[in-house]
Scaffold this active site. Structure first.
Site, short mmCIF file in Angstrom:
data_model
loop_
_atom_site.label_atom_id
_atom_site.label_comp_id
_atom_site.label_asym_id
_atom_site.label_seq_id
_atom_site.Cartn_x
_atom_site.Cartn_y
_atom_site.Cartn_z
N LYS B 82 1.24 -1.44 0.15
CA LYS B 82 0.20 -0.10 -0.26
C LYS B 82 0.67 0.77 -0.04
O LYS B 82 1.77 0.74 0.64
CB LYS B 82 -0.90 0.02 1.48
CG LYS B 82 -1.77 1.27 0.75
CD LYS B 82 -3.06 0.67 2.47
CE LYS B 82 -3.94 2.45 2.21
NZ LYS B 82 -4.94 1.98 3.53
N SER B 157 -9.96 1.75 2.51
CA SER B 157 -8.79 3.01 1.98
C SER B 157 -7.88 1.54 0.81
O SER B 157 -7.54 1.89 -0.21
CB SER B 157 -8.34 3.57 2.41
OG SER B 157 -7.33 3.23 3.56
N SER B 181 -10.85 -0.22 6.80
CA SER B 181 -9.29 -0.27 5.52
C SER B 181 -8.80 -1.44 5.74
O SER B 181 -8.08 -1.41 3.80
CB SER B 181 -8.75 0.78 6.05
OG SER B 181 -9.00 2.08 5.98
#
Lengths: 477, 495, 95
Positions: B82, B157, B181
Site C-alpha cells: 500500500k 482505503s 481499511s
C-alpha cells in the site's frame, strides 16, 4: 499612587542529555545546519518518537530539588501550530498532566527570605532555528536544535521586583547545574526566561493586565527589561491608557521593549494527548531511587567544606561558584587528603590561569588525580612551591604527566645528602669571613651561607636539610 | 507447468514451488509484472510498479536461495505494498498530490522485515488519499475498480491492495487499517485480510492517518497466507513506542486444531436495520457452518456499537488533523508557487495539495479539538471509546470471538456515495469499533450476492488472539470455497 | 449545530486551508450534517467515564540515552521544494 509590580517566570532549560528527547541524534551545540538531524526530528512522514529515559529522570530530580509533587501518572500532549521551525507542526509537550506540580524555591534578597511558588514543570521538545537570509530576503531553517529536550519551569506570579527574579534565576541555575541536568548557559540559549509582568496599585488584590517578554538572554537584560516594562506600564495607566495583553520583545540595544506583531488573532493550540507515546508512570521506588541519587547542593557543599574540611566561608563560596571547581576540589582532595592545599591551588593559581587564558571555570579539564600527585609532592617537600605552580600551570595548559615534567625540567629536590655535605664543605671553605662572622654571633651570616649553598645547588635542595647540615658543621668547627 | 497457474496460487504455494526449484523467483516476478502491465490499466490498482527493482531483487533472492541460504516460506514471492508504507527511494504518495513525488530516505519497519524474509516488491498500490475513505475513490490518481465489476468500487482505503490480490496481480499485499481499511476492501473483493491487534505490528514508516488506530496488516488469497505474512512483519520494534508485543505470533496450532467448543458470539443488534439482507443471510450461514464444525454460537446484544461511528470520526479526525499538519510545503511534498508570504505558502500548498475528503477531515479534526468544543466532542469521543472497549471486554468474558458482517452492503457503484460523506462514514459501522478498542479482526469471504459480488465476514477477538481467529477462519476456509471463487472468476476472463 | 461562515473560516485558519466559495458552502453543509450526527453521543452518559486516548493500558516505554549517528544531510533535504546552504528555504518569517 504607589504601584506594585507582579512578575511570573517561565524558564526553559535544555537538558544535558547525550541524545535528543525522541530520537538518538546528538544534542551537541553547534554543527553545520541540519547535520544533527534524522527522519524523526525532521518530522518525515511515517516516523515515530521514542522517549529518552534520562529526560524523565532529570525532570523528576528537578521536581524533587524544587519541592514539587511528582505526577505519578503523566502524559505528553501535542501543541498544534504552524511555524517553519516546528517540522511536525506540533510540539510534543505536557499540558493536562505535567510531570511536576506545586513546588517552591526559596530565595534570599538583601537578607530577606522569600519562597517562590513553582506552578508546574513539564517536559517538551525544542524547536529549530530560523536564520534570516538578507541576500534574498527569505528565511533559512535549521533543525539541529529540533528535539533537544527542554524542561519548562513555570513559577507562580510571586515576584515583586527584578532583584527577586535574579535571585531566583541564580538559585535555579545553581540547583540545575549541581543536579547535573543542565549547563544553564544563557548565551548558548540552554537557559531562557519568559517574563510575565503586570502592575497594580499597592493593596489591590486582582492582577493587572500582563505582558509577556520572551527569550531575554542574560540576567542583566532581564533585570533591565523588568525595570523598563514596569515603568512603561505604570506610565500607560497614569496617562489613562490601557495595558494591552501582548507579547513584547526586549531590544538590548535600545534598552526598551516593543510589541511583537501578533502572529494570529487567537492562539488555539488544540492540545490533545500524544497518541504516539505511552503515558509515564512513576513509581514510589523510582522516586526513592531519585532521592537517593540526588547530589549534594551547592549550599550543602559550602557548609560541609567549612565545618568538616576547615575552609573559610570565602573559599567555600569560590569553590562552589562553579560546579566544575567544586568537583575538581573534591576529587583531588579525596586522593591527596590535603583539602586546604587543593583549595589554595584552585582559588589562587587556577583562578589566575582561568582569567588569564580567557576561558571559564565550567570549561576547565584538569585531571584531579594528577593535581593530587603534584600536591603530594609539594607537601612531602619533593618539589618547592614555585615548582608546584610551574607544574600545575603545565598541567592546566597541556595536561602533562607531573613526574615526567618535573624530571625533564629538573625541578625535583635533591635527596643526596652527600652532595649537600660536599657543597656545604666547599661553601664554608670559600667563605671564611662569614664563618668568622657567624662565630662572632652574627646570625645574618648564617643566612648568607644558606643562600650560597642553595645557589650552588641551584635551589633544588631541601632548605631544612641545608640548615641542619650547615649548623652541624659550623657547630663542630 | 503453465506459468498462468501461478496467478491462482497462494503465496505459500508459490514460495514452496520456488523452494523446490520448480520455478524461479525472477520467473514468477516477471510473470506478475507482465500480468500487471496487461491487466492493471483496467483496474488502476497500482500507483507505481517497480519493474527493474523487482527483477533485480528476485535475482538476488534467487541466488541466496541457490547458495543454500535458509529463507522464509515467502522468499522470492512477489508482493504489493500500500502506498502509505515508506519504501526507501521508491515514491510513497499516499495517493495524494501532496506527496506525488515524495521519496522516503528510509524503509518502514515492515519493509525491513519483508526484505529480510526475501520478499520481492512489485509496486505500490492505490488507496484513498491518506487512507481517508472506504472506496479508493479519493485517490489523486483516480479510483481503483473492483475486479468483479469495474463499475463498482473495490472498497477502501486499501482498495488497490485488495483488488490486486483478487485479480491475481499480486500473490499477497500489505494494507493498513484505521477503521476497516483492510477488512472492508477484502470483503468487497473476495479476499482475506487481518487487522492485527494495535501494537502488534510496528507503525514505524507507516504514514500516519490516526495514530491510535492505525495498524498495518496482510491481504491474501486465504487466511493461511495472511498468517504467514503477519508472522514476518509483526514483533517488537524499538522505534515505535506503541509496539508492545514482545512475543512472536504462534500460528502453529491454528492449522492443526479444530474449533470444537469454540464460543462464537453473535451480537444480534449487528444484524438488524441497515444491513443488506443478502449480507445478513451469508454471514448467518457462515455462523451455521462454523457451528457444524463444532463451534458454539452465543447470541447477545452490543448496543454501544451504534455510537462507534461518531466516536471514531472524532478520534480519527482529531489525530489526522494534527498528523497532516506537517504537510506545509516546506520540508517535502507539494509547494504552491502562488502567494508571497509564509502564510500563503502554508495555505496554498495545503489547499492545492490535498483533496476535498482530506480537507474535510482536517477541518473536522480542528473543530473537535478547538477551544470551546474539546470537552463536548473530543473528550466525549474518548469516553465513548472507553465504553466500547469495556463492552468488548465483557463480551469476551462470554465468548472467544465475535462474528459480524464487515460492511452493510457489497461493493457499491463508483460515485454512488462520494458526494455524501456521512453516508460513506456509516458504511464503517461494523469495522471502526475494532480499531477504537485496539483489538484484532480477520475478514474472510463468506458468499456472493445476487449480482455476483463477494460478501465478507469478520471475526473479532480479544487483544492478541490472532492465532485463535486464524484458526477459526482456517477451519472455515478448509470447509468452504468462497475464497477460491475470486480466481475462478478472474480466470474466466472477466479482466 | 450548524457551521456558519465565521466558524468555517476559523477552521480554515486553524487548518491552514483556503476553500473556494463553492467548497466552503459544501463544507458547511457536510460538516454540519456530520456534527449533527456526532451529537448522537450526547445520548450516552459518560459522566464517570475516563477518557481513553490509547487503546491499551501500557505505560513507560523508554529509550536509553545514547547518541547515535544522524542522517546524511542530503537525505534530509532531498525532498525539500526549496533549499539553500544546507537549510530549508521559506519566505521570510516576520517578527
Amino acid at each position: 499612587m504607589a504601584w506594585e509590580t507582579v512578575i511570573g517566570l517561565e524558564v526553559h532549560v535544555e537538558l544535558a542529555t547525550k541524545s535528543k528527547i525522541f530520537c538518538s541524534c546528538t544534542t551537541e551545540f553547534g554543527g553545520e545546519p541540519n547535520t544533527h538531524v534524522c527522519p524523526v526530528c525532521s518530522g518525515l512522514p511515517g516516523v515515530l518518537p521514542t522517549l529518552n529515559e534520562s529526560v524523565v529522570e532529570f525532570a523528576v530530580k528537578t521536581g524533587l530539588a524544587t519541592n514539587c509533587e511528582i505526577t505519578r501518572f503523566n502524559k505528553f500532549d501535542r501543541k498544534n501550530y504552524f511555524y517553519p521551525d516546528l517540522p511536525k507542526a506540533y510540539q510534543v509537550s505536557q499540558l493536562y498532566l505535567p510531570i511536576c506540580r506545586n513546588g517552591h524555591v526559596d530565595i534570599e534578597v538583601n537578607g530577606t527570605k522569600k519562597s517562590i511558588g513553582i506552578h508546574e514543570i513539564h517536559m517538551e521538545e525544542d524547536a529549530g532555528k530560523l536564520v534570516h537570509d538578507p541576500w534574498e530576503d527569505s528565511t533559512l531553517v535549521d533543525y539541529n536544535r529540533c528535539g533537544v529536550p527542554l524542561l519548562e519551569i513555570v513559577s507562580e506570579p510571586d515576584f515583586r521586583n527584578a532583584d527577586e527574579v535574579i535571585a531566583y534565576l541564580e538559585k535555579l541555575r545553581e540547583t540545575l547545574i549541581y543536579l547535573g541536568v543542565s549547563d544553564c548557559k544563557m548565551q548558548e540559549g540552554s537557559m531562557r526566561a519568559d517574563v510575565n509582568l503586570s502592575v497594580r496599585p499597592v493593596g489591590q488584590t486582582e492582577f493587572g493586565t500582563r505582558t509577556e517578554m520572551k527569550n531575554i538572554n542574560s540576567f542583566k537584560a532581564i533585570s533591565r527589561a523588568i525595570v523598563y516594562e514596569a515603568k512603561r506600564q505604570i506610565e500607560q495607566i497614569e496617562m489613562g491608557k490601557k495595558v494591552l495583553q501582548e507579547t513584547r520583545r526586549w531590544d538590548e540595544n535600545k534598552d526598551a521593549t516593543y510589541a511583537m506583531r501578533s502572529k494570529e488573532n487567537a492562539q488555539d493550540y488544540r492540545y490533545f494527548p500524544e497518541p504516539d507515546l505511552l503515558p509515564i508512570e512513576i513509581s514510589e521506588e523510582w522516586i526513592e531511587r531519585a532521592k537517593a541519587e540526588m547530589p549534594e547542593t551547592a549550599a550543602q557543599k559550602r557548609e560541609r567544606y567549612v565545618k568538616e574540611l576547615g575552609l573559610t566561608e570565602y573559599d567555600a563560596r569560590v569553590l562552589t561558584a562553579e560546579r566544575a571547581l567544586a568537583l575538581l576540589f573534591e576529587s583531588a582532595s579525596d586522593i591527596c587528603k590535603e583539602p586546604k592545599e587543593v583549595c589554595n591551588l584552585i582559588t589562587g593559581e587556577l583562578m589566575r590561569l582561568i582569567s588569564e587564558s580567557g576561558t571559564s571555570a565550567d570549561r576547565i579539564d584538569i585531571d584531579p588525580e594528577k593535581m593530587a600527585r603534584i600536591i603530594t609532592l609539594t607537601v612531602k617537600g619533593r618539589i618547592n612551591r614555585n615548582a608546584e605552580k610551574e607544574v600545575f600551570e603545565a598541567l592546566f595548559r597541556e595536561n602533562i604527566e607531573p613526574e615526567q615534567y618535573i624530571k625533564e625540567k629538573g625541578l625535583m629536590m635533591l635527596e643526596d645528602d652527600d652532595l649537600v655535605n660536599d657543597t656545604v664543605d666547599r661553601v664554608l671553605s670559600e667563605n671564611p669571613k662569614s664563618v668568622e662572622d657567624f662565630k662572632n654571633g652574627k646570625e645574618k651570616a648564617f643566612g648568607f651561607l644558606v643562600g650560597q649553598t642553595m645557589r650552588a645547588l641551584k635551589g633544588k635542595a631541601n632548605p631544612q636539610t641545608v640548615n641542619k647540615i650547615l649548623r652541624e658543621k659550623l657547630g663542630s668547627m | 507447468m503453465n506459468l498462468m497457474e501461478i496467478f491462482g496460487m497462494t503465496a505459500l504455494e508459490i514460495g514452496k514451488m520456488i523452494k523446490e526449484r520448480k520455478i524461479s523467483s525472477p520467473e514468477v516476478t516477471r510473470a506478475y509484472i507482465e500480468q500487471i502491465e496487461k491487466k492493471d490499466p483496467q483496474l488502476n490498482s497500482f500507483v507505481s510498479v517497480c519493474v527493474d527493482e523487482a527483477v533485480k531483487k528476485a535475482e538476488e533472492v534467487q541466488s541466496r536461495l541457490d547458495s543454500g541460504e535458509e529463507l522464509s516460506a515467502l522468499a522470492g514471492v512477489p508482493a504489493a505494498i500500500k502506498d502509505n508504507i515508506c519504501t526507501k527511494d521508491i515514491n510513497t504518495t499516499c495517493s495524494s498530490k501532496m506527496l506525488e513525488s515524495f521519496k522516503p530516505p528510509y524503509n518502514a519497519c515492515v519493509m525491513e522485515r519483508l526484505e529480510a524474509a526475501g520478499a520481492v516488491i512489485l509496486g505500490k498500490t492505490n488507496m484513498d488519499e491518506f487512507a481517508m475513505g472506504g472506496s479508493t475513490e479519493t485517490s489523486y490518481f483516480g479510483p481503483t475498480k473492483n475486479p468483479f465489476d469495474r463499475e463498482r468500487v473495490p472498497g477502501g482505503s486499501s482498495g488497490g491492495s485488495a483488488a490486486a490480490v483478487a485479480a491475481g496481480l499480486a500473490p499477497y499485499a500489505l494494507g493498513s487499517d484505521t477503521g476497516g481499511s483492510i477488512r472492508q476492501p477484502c470483503s468487497f473483493c473476495g479476499v482475506s485480510g487481518i487487522k492485527p491487534t494495535y501494537g502488534g505490528v510496528s507503525r514505524y514508516g507507516l504514514v500516519a492517518f490516526a495514530s491510535s488506530l492505525d495498524q498495518i496488516g496482510p491481504i491474501g488469497k486465504d487466511i493461511k497466507d495472511c498468517a504467514e505474512v503477519l508472522s514476518v512483519i509483526s514483533g517488537h520494534d524499538g522505534r515505535d513506542s506503541t509496539s508492545v508485543r514482545n512475543a512472536e505470533y504462534d500460528f502453529s496450532d491454528s492449522f492443526n486444531e479444530g474449533i470444537k467448543g469454540l464460543k462464537i458470539g453473535i451480537p444480534t443488534n449487528y444484524y438488524g436495520e441497515g444491513l443488506d439482507p443478502e449480507v445478513r443471510e451469508a454471514v448467518l450461514a457462515a455462523a451455521e457452518t462454523l457451528k457444524t464444525l463444532g463451534a458454539e454460537l452465543y447470541e447477545f446484544e452490543m448496543p454501544i456499537i451504534e455510537y462507534a461511528v461518531p466516536a471514531y470520526y472524532i478520534v480519527a479526525c482529531a489525530e489526522a488533523g494534527s498528523n497532516l499538519s506537517r504537510y506545509d510545503g516546506i520540508k517535502y511534498g507539494y509547494r504552491s508557487d502562488k502567494g508571497e508570504s509564509l502564510y500563503d505558502v502554508f495555505c496554498n500548498s495545503r489547499s492545492e495539495g490535498f483533496g476535498m475528503e482530506v480537507k474535510r477531515r482536517i477541518m473536522l479534526g480542528s473543530f473537535v479539538l478547538s477551544s470551546g468544543y474539546y470537552d463536548a466532542y473530543y473528550k466525549k469521543g474518548l469516553q465513548t471509546r472507553r465504553l466500547i472497549k469495556d463492552s468488548f471486554n465483557s463480551a469476551f468474558e462470554k465468548c472467544d470471538m465475535i462474528l459480524s458482517p464487515v460492511a452493510p452492503t457489497t461493493a457499491f457503484r463508483l460515485g454512488e456515495n462520494v458526494s455524501d460523506p456521512l453516508k460513506m462514514y456509516l458504511g464503517d459501522i461494523y469495522t471502526v469499533s475494532v480499531n477504537l478498542a485496539g483489538i484484532p479482526a480477520v475478514s474472510v469471504p463468506c458468499g456472493f450476492d445476487g449480482k455476483g459480488l463477494p460478501i465478507g465476514m469478520q471475526l473479532i477477538g480479544q487483544t492478541f488472539s490472532e492465532a485463535k481467529l486464524v484458526k477459526a477462519a482456517f477451519n472455515y476456509q478448509m470447509n468452504t470455497d468462497h475464497h477460491k471463487r475470486a480466481y475462478e472468476i478472474m480466470k474466466g476472463g472477466v479482466l | 449545530m450548524t457551521i456558519d461562515n465565521k466558524l468555517i473560516e476559523y477552521l480554515e485558519e486553524l487548518s491552514r486551508l483556503r476553500l473556494t466559495e463553492e467548497e466552503k458552502e459544501k463544507a458547511k453543509a457536510d460538516l454540519s450534517s456530520i456534527i449533527n450526527y456526532v451529537d448522537k453521543l450526547n445520548e450516552l452518559d459518560t459522566e464517570n467515564t475516563e477518557a481513553m486516548s490509547h487503546p491499551f493500558d501500557y505505560t513507560n516505554n523508554f529509550r536509553k540515552d545514547e547518541a547515535g549517528s544522524s542522517f546524511d544531510r542530503e537525505l534530509i533535504l532531498m525532498n525539500a521544494p526549496q533549499k539553500k546552504n544546507g537549510c530549508f528555504r521559506v519566505p521570510k518569517t516576520v517578527e
